[in-house]
Structure formats: structure tokens, C-alpha cells
Design a protein around this motif. Sequence first.
Motif, PDB file in Angstrom:
ATOM      1  N   PRO A 528       0.838  -1.210   0.000  1.00 58.44           N
ATOM      2  CA  PRO A 528       0.000   0.000   0.000  1.00 58.44           C
ATOM      3  C   PRO A 528       0.865   1.250   0.000  1.00 58.44           C
ATOM      4  O   PRO A 528       1.809   1.376   0.791  1.00 58.44           O
ATOM      5  CB  PRO A 528      -0.810  -0.135   1.294  1.00 58.44           C
ATOM      6  N   VAL A 529       0.556   2.176  -0.893  1.00 62.00           N
ATOM      7  CA  VAL A 529       1.379   3.379  -1.072  1.00 62.00           C
ATOM      8  C   VAL A 529       0.498   4.614  -1.004  1.00 62.00           C
ATOM      9  O   VAL A 529      -0.600   4.642  -1.585  1.00 62.00           O
ATOM     10  CB  VAL A 529       2.118   3.326  -2.431  1.00 62.00           C
ATOM     11  N   ASP A 530       0.991   5.654  -0.302  1.00 63.93           N
ATOM     12  CA  ASP A 530       0.298   6.938  -0.255  1.00 63.93           C
ATOM     13  C   ASP A 530       0.837   7.817  -1.380  1.00 63.93           C
ATOM     14  O   ASP A 530       2.015   8.205  -1.378  1.00 63.93           O
ATOM     15  CB  ASP A 530       0.531   7.608   1.101  1.00 63.93           C
ATOM     16  N   LEU A 531      -0.036   8.124  -2.369  1.00 62.14           N
ATOM     17  CA  LEU A 531       0.430   8.858  -3.552  1.00 62.14           C
ATOM     18  C   LEU A 531       0.839  10.288  -3.220  1.00 62.14           C
ATOM     19  O   LEU A 531       1.726  10.846  -3.877  1.00 62.14           O
ATOM     20  CB  LEU A 531      -0.672   8.865  -4.618  1.00 62.14           C
ATOM     21  N   ALA A 532       0.205  10.896  -2.243  1.00 56.37           N
ATOM     22  CA  ALA A 532       0.572  12.279  -1.886  1.00 56.37           C
ATOM     23  C   ALA A 532       2.036  12.346  -1.465  1.00 56.37           C
ATOM     24  O   ALA A 532       2.778  13.272  -1.837  1.00 56.37           O
ATOM     25  CB  ALA A 532      -0.343  12.800  -0.777  1.00 56.37           C
ATOM     26  N   THR A 533       2.472  11.356  -0.683  1.00 60.03           N
ATOM     27  CA  THR A 533       3.877  11.307  -0.249  1.00 60.03           C
ATOM     28  C   THR A 533       4.805  11.134  -1.447  1.00 60.03           C
ATOM     29  O   THR A 533       5.863  11.772  -1.550  1.00 60.03           O
ATOM     30  CB  THR A 533       4.071  10.140   0.737  1.00 60.03           C
TER      31      THR A 533
END
Length: 827
Positions: A528-533
Motif C-alpha cells: 500500500p502506497v500513499d500517492l501524496a507522499t
Amino acid sequence: MLRILLIDDNPNDRLLAIRQLEREFIDLQVEQVAVAEELAQALERGQFDLVVTDYQLRWSNGLEVLRATKARYPDCPVIMFTNSGTQEIAVEAMKSGLDDYVVKSPQHQIRLSAAVRSALQQVETRQKAANLEARFQTLLNRLNVGIYRASLDGALLECNPAFLRLIGLGTLPQEQTSQFIEPYFQLEDHAQLISQLRQIDEVRDREMQLRRADGNLIWVRVSQTFTQMSGNAIIDGLIEDISDRKHAELEREQLLIREHAARMEAEAEKQNYSLLSEASRLLASSLDYHATLTNLANLVVPTLADCCFIDVVESNLRVFEEPIIAAVTPEIEALALVLRRLYSNSIDADFGVRNVLTTGKPQLVSDASDAFLSAMTQDLEHLRLMRQINTQSYMIVPLVARDRKLGTITFLTNQPNRRYIRTNLAMAKALAQRAATAIDNARLYQQAIDANRIKDEFLAVLSHEIRTPLNPILGWAKLLRSNKLDQKKTAFALETIERNALLQTKLIEDLLDISRILRGKLSLNVCPVDLATIVRAAMETVRLSAEVKSIQIHSELDSTVGQVFGDSGRLQQVVWNLLSNAIKFTPEGGQVEVYLKPIGSQAQIQITDTGKGISLDFLPYVFDTFRQADSATTRKFGGLGLGLAIVRYLVEMHGGTVSAESLGEGQGATFIVNLPMIVTDSLVSSEESNTTAAYPSGFDNLQILAVDDDPDSLELVTFILEGCGATVRAVSSAAEVLAALAQSRPDLLVSDIGMPEMDGYMLLRQVRLLPPEQGGQIPAIALTAYAGEGNEQQAISAGFQAHISKPIDPAQLIATIANLVQEAKDR
């Protein structure tokens, strides 16, 4: 023998009556009734032909006798013979069925015999009429010829059983509307019948085709007359099934055609080898396949066809706007040009050129009769053009090479003595195969030239891009070894060497990535990856490059965007590549905008710049490997042209899409990346809250009948509706719908429009003819790839409650059904 029941409590009056009757009737038997018991017994036995009764009786009156007699023997004549009645009594008796009223007096007694004779004659006349009516009705019912009477607007007034059998109905629908008759006739035939009736009041022995309730066509002979009755226009019709005769005639015609075909086949065999040889020579003479295909069309006219046109397609689009066409006359060529344009926009995907392109299978129509064309297409403009060309027969064959459909060739003849047969089709397929090979070879040659050019350009750019950073590295390294540089220059030299080494490292990494992609060895470490980061990290990496060129980076990152499954390093590489490109191609003082927002279940990254832009010619190839808009030695911007190809591959590995938009050179560019978000409880609840009406609880008990001849579309509709709890019966033809309605009555019909044999409009007209208890008023939704406003109006006019265009939006389909169900409940 005449048997009379005489009812009178006065013996003298009975004697007078008997004497009077005996004077007129020789073979006479009179049964006398003087008391109530005798009347009851006489009525029980019933052995009499006529009743004569007094009005005033000690136990009753003549009206009661009349009613008792008529109750048992409604056809038995009754005469009242009295001197105690009144005019009012006589009127009431006549209303109750009295045949005559005779006053007892010397001057009127003679009327008794006349009244009896008249009543007996009326009975005989009525009996004859009844017998005649019965024989006529029996004859009418036994006739094998359909007879009907209808109003001018097509409402059926009466008919015999043969008529119902002929149109395929077991019984007459309880609820009839106007235009009941019209759907069974072909559109033009019905219009011509009505027109002729208005002009000369009759039509005699017209032969035409009738479409039965089950959709099958039969041949009939029709005669009609037009009359005015009580101010109403009435059509009396007679229809005879002549299908057997027509089939026999057709078989004879087919026999003649086969004999003719055999002769033509032998003749064609003689011509085929020379034609194929010449065609092969022409197709091999040049790599300009537009010119060679034009020569081919001219070669087959008029040897094989009176008109020939060729369409070459790529990605379902025509390659040439200038038509490839040949015809025996300029007039036919002009009509064929219009026909060719019509094929491009035709709604008849199951007919003609579009069908051949879709299926890759050839079409051979040996006899292009009006009946055949009318059955195959509803496009009146298409029919008009085919008739103007006087089409007798035609063939459409696909151009296929290496399992790729490259276009079609249409061969058409308007000569009555020429009918295409399988031998001609084999010849056409052989020509098409040679033409497709020529097209493919020409394209392969051009692709080889392009590939060589791109390879040479790429090697030149690669050499330049690798040597460029080596020059300052080697140059400053030699100067450093000389020990002649002061501290400031040494620091500058080292900084220059490091920067160019990093640039060369990036070039090598891109080459290695492309190598891994081509070998299928590139892998992802997914989590799972946070795109904003990811976006912020990429922006931070390129910030220094932007500041050097005074480029402003504006960003809007929506905090509601959910996580995605992905490789954080590779996703950052995607965003970094796009941002680097934007900064690279944006002049000093420009601006780059970065957006992150949710679009349905997708997370969208959008990067827009005010830079160089992309030419419209190059835009389709912007993500191709080794492709650059400018590969000349005078280009302003460096690079290998690999970055965007890597971006596309990485995005697609993550299950997403990437696209580029630009209004042209000097007008900036926008790159859009869409990635699927991880479905979380909050996302699901948010979507459900937006589509609450689309998933109503009423679906649990909903019975839906769905029809589509395309298995994939039918499976999709079934999956959507069963997912909401509905029970779906899926069928693939209109005939199966009618059979299903005969077995049970569903709550809703979802029907495709474009189906063979009987389309959705024809199906619904048949359904609406059914009584309500058999589904005649079932709510119906039209699903169609024909999405124009006219198509929606046509669907509503045909009786559908709603029209949904393909591709199907599941939420729209479910919401539409929910609205129809709610409307039904409100009613």
C-alpha cells in the motif's frame, strides 16, 4: 300435422276457435286446456307447434301463460285470442314475445286462422335463416382462407379462425388497439394497400410477404375492399397462404439458377487463372498500394463485377479518404460512392461491410431481391441506393493478412443474367488474399524503413548523450591531475564531474530499465502506497532544477485520495520522469501545475506545463520506445526518448493508464496518470451513499427477462442485475422471449435492439399484442449501441419505457430499473 295448444276456460269460446281453425287447417290436432293443472301438464309434455290463449282466465291471465311458454319454448309462437284485453295489455304482451293479438268477435274471428298461418310462416322463416347462418358460420370457420374486417386505422373488428392461424395467434387478444393489422405487413406493402384502397376502393390478388406473430415471414395473396358503413370507413380483407406455391416456384428458380450457375462456373474457371495472374502482376508492380488497388478495381470491372470498391482500414478507420472505386458507368460510380459513405455510418452492424469487418467472414448474396434486402436492413436510404443501382447480386470479402483485418473488397453486379456463386466467391477471396498480402508487404516495408530510421536516429542520439557528459568529466579530470587548479576551481571541477556522472548514470539506468522491460524482467515490490507522499518526494527532487529556470511549481493534492497498491520507488520514478520532462521543456519563468484528486475509484495525477507542447502529428507516438519529436543534431533538448516509454510501462504494470494532451507546439502539455485505489470500507460506504437509489431492496423479489444476441453483453447485464439480488432469465433471441412469456410473466424486460431476424422494436410490437396476463403490458428497457436522440425517440415510440445506450453504465441501468419498479408500485 299442426298441433295447437288452446288455453281458454270458456268451453264455447274454445269450440268457436276450433271450428274456425278447422276451416283453414285440414290436418289439425288441438289440445284444450281449461284449468291450471292441464296447462302445467301440457307445458311439461311440450307436444305442440303453436299456443292460442285467452287473456282472462279464472286461475291466471294470458300474460303469465305467455311468459311460462316462452320460458320453456322461446321459439314457439303464441297468439292471444281474447275479448277482455286492453291496448296496454296488448302492447305489454308484444314486448314479452307475443306473435299476434286477435279480438274475440264475429267480425275478427276469421283473423285467428290468418294469425296462426302468419306465425307459423315466421317460425319457418326464422328457422331457415338460423340454418343458413349456421351453415355460413360453419363454412367460414372451416375455410383455410383468412377473412377479416377492420377499420381504416387498422383496428380488427372481426375475423375467422383461419385468419388468426395465418398470423400466428391462437386467440384474439382481449385488448385491441388501432394499427393491430399494420405490424403484420411489410411497411411499404401496407402503405401501398391503403393508398390503392383510397383511390379505387379495392385491391385484387396482391402477392406479398406477411410477418407472423413469431417473426417468421410467409407469402400470402391479399384482396381487400373499402366501404363506408354508418359513416365509418371499413376494410374487408381476404388473405390466402401461398407459401407452398412460392416455395415450389423458388425451388424451380433455384434449380434454374443452379443449372445457370454450373454453366457460369465452367465459364468462370476459364477466366479465373488469367485474371489472378494479371492481378498478381499488378499488385506486385508497386509498393504504392493505393495505386495498385485502384488498378485491381479497374481490372475486375467488368470481368467480375459491374462495380467494385475497396476500403483499407487501420484501427477501424479508413486509411484513404480518396475512394478506391471502379464502375461500368459514371452514374453507378456516383451511386456507389454514396453507398460507400453510408456503409461507414450504417447502424446495421449485422449487415454488409461493417459485419464483414467485424467478423472477418465474407458475405455472398446470390439474389439481392427487395424481399431479402428489406429483411436484412431497416435503413431506407440503403435500400433506395441498392435499388437505384439495380443490384442483382453482390459479394463482400475481407482483406486479411497475418490474422489482421486490413479492409474489405465489395463486388456488385446489376446484370440480371449474372448471379454470384461459390466459384465467384472463391475467386473474390483469392483476389482479396493477394491484395491483403500486397498491403501487408507495403506496410512491412514502410515499417522496416521507419524502424531503421528510428534505430539510426536513436544510435546517433545515444552516442551524443553518452559522449556529452564524458567530455566535461574527462576534461576536468585531466585538469585536476595537473594540480594547477586553486581550491575554488577544484570544487567547481568536482561538482561538474559529479553532475555529469549522475546524468550518465541516469542514461544507463534508463537503458537498463528498457532492457528489463523488453525481456519481461522488470518486477515490482508491491505494498500500500500513499500517492501524496510519492508526489511530494518527486517534487522535492526536481525543485532545484525548477528554481534554476525560475519555474513555479503549483500543486493541489487532495487529502481524500486513498492508497494504491504499488512499488513506491517505481511510482516515484513515474512522477519524477513526468516532472523532469515538464521542467525540461518549459522555458524560464514558466509554470508547472501538479494535481492529485480522486476520480471515482481511480486516483488521478495530472501534470500540466506551459512549455514546448507536442505537435498533433507526434502526439499518438509520444509514449513509443526510442521515439523523439526532434532527433536532429540541432535539437535544443537532450535525452534518449526513453523516459515516457518507461512511464507508460510502469503505469500499466500498476493496472493504470497514462495519456498525453496538447493543443500543439508552443501551447504546453498535460500528462494524466490514473491508478486504481485500494477499495476500503470508507470508499465503499461513500460510493454506496452516492448510489443508494441504484441498489434498492426491491430487487430481491424482482424477476427480469433479458435478451441480447451478443453473449458477452448478455452476461454483463445478467451479472449486474443478479449482483443486486434480482432473478434473471437470460435468452439470446426474440423468439425465446416470446416463448418465455408464454411460460411465465416476469416483472421487467431488458432487450437489445440490434438482433438478427427480429430486432428489439419488432419484438416489443409482438409483446404489446399479447393480453396483460401474458405480459402484454410488461415494462421494458431498450439497450442499444445506437445512442442518438432519434434512436431514443424510436425506442419510446415502439413502447419501451426507457432507453440506455451501450457501453452500459451499471449504475444507470440499476437506477432506471428501480425507477420503473417504483412507478409500477405507485400505480
